[in-house]
Design a protein around this motif. Structure first.
Motif, PDB file in Angstrom:
ATOM      1  N   UNK A   1      31.650 -56.849 -55.947  1.00 47.37           N
ATOM      2  CA  UNK A   1      30.464 -57.559 -55.490  1.00 47.37           C
ATOM      3  C   UNK A   1      29.198 -56.712 -55.609  1.00 47.37           C
ATOM      4  N   UNK A   2      29.382 -55.388 -55.597  1.00 44.04           N
ATOM      5  CA  UNK A   2      28.230 -54.491 -55.644  1.00 44.04           C
ATOM      6  C   UNK A   2      27.624 -54.418 -57.049  1.00 44.04           C
ATOM      7  N   UNK A   3      26.319 -54.186 -57.072  1.00 39.26           N
ATOM      8  CA  UNK A   3      25.655 -53.906 -58.343  1.00 39.26           C
ATOM      9  C   UNK A   3      25.882 -52.446 -58.710  1.00 39.26           C
ATOM     10  N   UNK A   4      25.505 -52.084 -59.911  1.00 35.75           N
ATOM     11  CA  UNK A   4      25.645 -50.701 -60.359  1.00 35.75           C
ATOM     12  C   UNK A   4      24.845 -49.767 -59.441  1.00 35.75           C
ATOM     13  N   UNK A   5      23.603 -50.123 -59.129  1.00 30.47           N
ATOM     14  CA  UNK A   5      22.750 -49.275 -58.290  1.00 30.47           C
ATOM     15  C   UNK A   5      23.338 -49.099 -56.900  1.00 30.47           C
ATOM     16  N   UNK A   6      23.909 -50.157 -56.363  1.00 32.73           N
ATOM     17  CA  UNK A   6      24.520 -50.071 -55.037  1.00 32.73           C
ATOM     18  C   UNK A   6      25.745 -49.168 -55.057  1.00 32.73           C
ATOM     19  N   UNK A   7      26.524 -49.242 -56.113  1.00 30.51           N
ATOM     20  CA  UNK A   7      27.722 -48.405 -56.244  1.00 30.51           C
ATOM     21  C   UNK A   7      27.342 -46.934 -56.355  1.00 30.51           C
ATOM     22  N   UNK A   8      26.333 -46.641 -57.158  1.00 32.70           N
ATOM     23  CA  UNK A   8      25.883 -45.252 -57.318  1.00 32.70           C
ATOM     24  C   UNK A   8      25.295 -44.728 -56.005  1.00 32.70           C
ATOM     25  N   UNK A   9      24.537 -45.572 -55.299  1.00 34.23           N
ATOM     26  CA  UNK A   9      23.953 -45.159 -54.024  1.00 34.23           C
ATOM     27  C   UNK A   9      25.048 -44.803 -53.028  1.00 34.23           C
ATOM     28  N   UNK A  10      26.119 -45.597 -53.020  1.00 34.25           N
ATOM     29  CA  UNK A  10      27.224 -45.313 -52.105  1.00 34.25           C
ATOM     30  C   UNK A  10      27.916 -43.991 -52.445  1.00 34.25           C
ATOM     31  N   UNK A  11      28.100 -43.745 -53.734  1.00 36.35           N
ATOM     32  CA  UNK A  11      28.709 -42.481 -54.158  1.00 36.35           C
ATOM     33  C   UNK A  11      27.788 -41.305 -53.819  1.00 36.35           C
ATOM     34  N   UNK A  12      26.465 -41.506 -53.931  1.00 38.98           N
ATOM     35  CA  UNK A  12      25.492 -40.463 -53.598  1.00 38.98           C
ATOM     36  C   UNK A  12      25.550 -40.140 -52.104  1.00 38.98           C
ATOM     37  N   UNK A  13      25.688 -41.168 -51.289  1.00 39.16           N
ATOM     38  CA  UNK A  13      25.803 -40.949 -49.851  1.00 39.16           C
ATOM     39  C   UNK A  13      27.065 -40.156 -49.519  1.00 39.16           C
ATOM     40  N   UNK A  14      28.153 -40.490 -50.204  1.00 36.40           N
ATOM     41  CA  UNK A  14      29.412 -39.759 -50.013  1.00 36.40           C
ATOM     42  C   UNK A  14      29.257 -38.295 -50.436  1.00 36.40           C
ATOM     43  N   UNK A  15      28.500 -38.066 -51.498  1.00 36.97           N
ATOM     44  CA  UNK A  15      28.278 -36.696 -51.988  1.00 36.97           C
ATOM     45  C   UNK A  15      27.668 -35.831 -50.883  1.00 36.97           C
ATOM     46  N   UNK A  16      26.649 -36.333 -50.203  1.00 39.46           N
ATOM     47  CA  UNK A  16      25.985 -35.531 -49.178  1.00 39.46           C
ATOM     48  C   UNK A  16      26.872 -35.311 -47.963  1.00 39.46           C
ATOM     49  N   UNK A  17      27.741 -36.253 -47.680  1.00 35.32           N
ATOM     50  CA  UNK A  17      28.710 -36.039 -46.611  1.00 35.32           C
ATOM     51  C   UNK A  17      29.669 -34.907 -46.962  1.00 35.32           C
ATOM     52  N   UNK A  18      30.121 -34.877 -48.236  1.00 39.52           N
ATOM     53  CA  UNK A  18      31.002 -33.787 -48.688  1.00 39.52           C
ATOM     54  C   UNK A  18      30.246 -32.467 -48.715  1.00 39.52           C
TER      55      UNK A  18
ATOM     56  N   UNK B   1      22.963 -45.076 -71.664  1.00 41.79           N
ATOM     57  CA  UNK B   1      24.320 -45.443 -72.055  1.00 41.79           C
ATOM     58  C   UNK B   1      25.206 -45.645 -70.827  1.00 41.79           C
ATOM     59  N   UNK B   2      24.890 -44.897 -69.765  1.00 43.00           N
ATOM     60  CA  UNK B   2      25.644 -45.055 -68.519  1.00 43.00           C
ATOM     61  C   UNK B   2      25.511 -46.480 -67.981  1.00 43.00           C
ATOM     62  N   UNK B   3      24.297 -47.012 -68.015  1.00 41.05           N
ATOM     63  CA  UNK B   3      24.065 -48.367 -67.507  1.00 41.05           C
ATOM     64  C   UNK B   3      24.865 -49.400 -68.301  1.00 41.05           C
ATOM     65  N   UNK B   4      24.905 -49.205 -69.605  1.00 41.07           N
ATOM     66  CA  UNK B   4      25.682 -50.111 -70.450  1.00 41.07           C
ATOM     67  C   UNK B   4      27.166 -50.009 -70.115  1.00 41.07           C
ATOM     68  N   UNK B   5      27.659 -48.764 -69.996  1.00 41.22           N
ATOM     69  CA  UNK B   5      29.083 -48.536 -69.752  1.00 41.22           C
ATOM     70  C   UNK B   5      29.523 -49.084 -68.394  1.00 41.22           C
ATOM     71  N   UNK B   6      28.734 -48.830 -67.350  1.00 41.16           N
ATOM     72  CA  UNK B   6      29.110 -49.299 -66.011  1.00 41.16           C
ATOM     73  C   UNK B   6      29.057 -50.821 -65.941  1.00 41.16           C
ATOM     74  N   UNK B   7      28.060 -51.411 -66.572  1.00 36.89           N
ATOM     75  CA  UNK B   7      27.973 -52.877 -66.616  1.00 36.89           C
ATOM     76  C   UNK B   7      29.214 -53.466 -67.264  1.00 36.89           C
ATOM     77  N   UNK B   8      29.689 -52.840 -68.333  1.00 42.47           N
ATOM     78  CA  UNK B   8      30.893 -53.319 -69.012  1.00 42.47           C
ATOM     79  C   UNK B   8      32.123 -53.156 -68.118  1.00 42.47           C
ATOM     80  N   UNK B   9      32.201 -52.030 -67.402  1.00 42.63           N
ATOM     81  CA  UNK B   9      33.348 -51.797 -66.519  1.00 42.63           C
ATOM     82  C   UNK B   9      33.361 -52.790 -65.357  1.00 42.63           C
ATOM     83  N   UNK B  10      32.194 -53.085 -64.792  1.00 45.60           N
ATOM     84  CA  UNK B  10      32.119 -54.050 -63.690  1.00 45.60           C
ATOM     85  C   UNK B  10      32.510 -55.446 -64.170  1.00 45.60           C
TER      86      UNK B  10
END
Length: 339
Positions: free
Chosen positions: A312-329, A193-202
């Motif tokens: 411009x980013x895909x859903x996977x790219x957006x999540x990957x960026x947030x994941x990278x930020x998580x480890x920095x925090x 459901x997350x994939x559907x929701x994020x696709x709709x938001x993008x």
């Protein structure tokens, strides 16, 4: 009136009742959800049979509790459904048959007395799910003779069967849909459901040029919690985190279980700065609110990574960026106050 005339009159009455039952069945068959079915059913019965009032008594815990939760219920459902223990429900239907009565005082200690305000007779109609009694339709009337015990229950038994079958069919469909879209352990929406929701938001972002951000969240030292307290405790931690996240985010935001102890929160119309503020608020809440567990308070903390879509980013790219930020925090290399 002669015996023949009485038979003819009874036949007309029965035919009229059968027609009303058919109309009710036809309308509820088109219901898309159990909540819609229940509201349609009770409204139709009350109107077509000109009743004083009608309620649905549901055994506690009910097998449809995930649908009729306090969050999911409308004001209508809260006003027209009542919880009742299995023991008390069985008092109305010891033989699985409808109960007709004009002695309402006998229920003073079982049901709220305000239910019968202005009424003189009532009918309890058993509702079953997979052959097991789980509720009762309570029909209430101002006439003493409307539901006299001497009357037959043939039509009410027909109604009970039709309602049970229709509700069972709707629930099966809903349960399959629920299991396909929601995580059973935590109750939040799953990755599908997350994939559907994020696709709709993008898509909405590109169309209306509104910001969109998300948070990637995990539980700190979750493996250590599992190793120390066991997997049962770990499950409770995941459910605790999911439930708190749902309560803390806005109505327009959504929480999803991504995998393991990882969650994603979508932030509609929110910038990166807004996402950082949300991340800080969520982490501070868990820092200050340990989870009650076995007569103690278990410290549960989370880390959040935020990312804003640039369109411009895909859903996977957006999540990957947030994941990278998580480890920095998590490694204290980035502050939530950084804008």
């Amino acid at each position: 009136m002669s015996q023949l005339e009485q038979l003819i009159e009874n036949s007309r009455v029965n035919e009229a009742i059968a027609q009303k039952l058919f109309e009710i069945e036809t309308e509820i068959l088109s219901s898309k959800s159990s909540k819609e079915l229940l509201q349609t059913l009770l409204t139709l019965i009350k109107d077509k049979f000109n009743l004083h009032s009608i309620h649905l008594l549901l055994v506690e815990p009910t097998p449809i509790s995930y649908i009729l939760s306090n969050v999911a219920q409308t004001d209508w459902h809260k006003a027209n459904t009542r919880q009742i223990s299995e023991q008390r429900l069985n008092l109305f239907h010891p033989d699985g048959k409808p109960l007709l009565t004009n002695d309402l005082s006998q229920f003073d200690c079982i049901l709220p007395t305000n239910i019968f305000a202005g009424a003189k007779s009532a009918a309890f109609i058993p509702v079953k799910l997979e052959g097991k009694l789980f509720g009762s339709l309570l029909l209430i009337d101002e006439s003493l003779d409307r539901f006299s015990p001497e009357l037959g229950t043939f039509h009410l038994e027909q109604l009970a069967i039709k309602v049970s079958l229709c509700l069972s069919n709707v629930l099966v469909r809903e349960q399959l849909e629920y299991m396909a879209n929601y995580d059973r352990l935590t109750g939040v929406a799953n990755r599908r459901l997350m994939e559907v929701s994020i696709t709709e938001e993008l898509s909405r972002q590109k169309r209306y040029d509104v910001p969109f951000s998300l948070l990637f969240i995990d539980c700190n030292k979750f493996k250590q919690i599992n190793d120390t307290y066991g997997h049962d405790c770990g499950d409770k931690v995941l459910a605790y985190v999911a439930n708190q996240l749902k309560e803390l985010i806005r109505e327009t935001d959504r929480c999803f279980r991504y995998a393991g102890d990882e969650f994603v929160v979508t932030l509609a119309s929110q910038s990166y700065a807004d996402a950082l503020r949300a991340a800080k608020r969520l982490t501070e809440f868990f820092d200050n609110n340990p989870m009650p567990y076995q007569n103690m308070l278990l410290p549960i903390t989370i880390s959040c990574g935020a990312a804003q879509s640039d369109g411009l980013q895909s859903m996977d790219e957006l999540i990957k960026r947030a994941d990278e930020q998580l480890y920095l925090h998590k490694n204290k290399k980035l502050s939530y106050d950084t804008i």
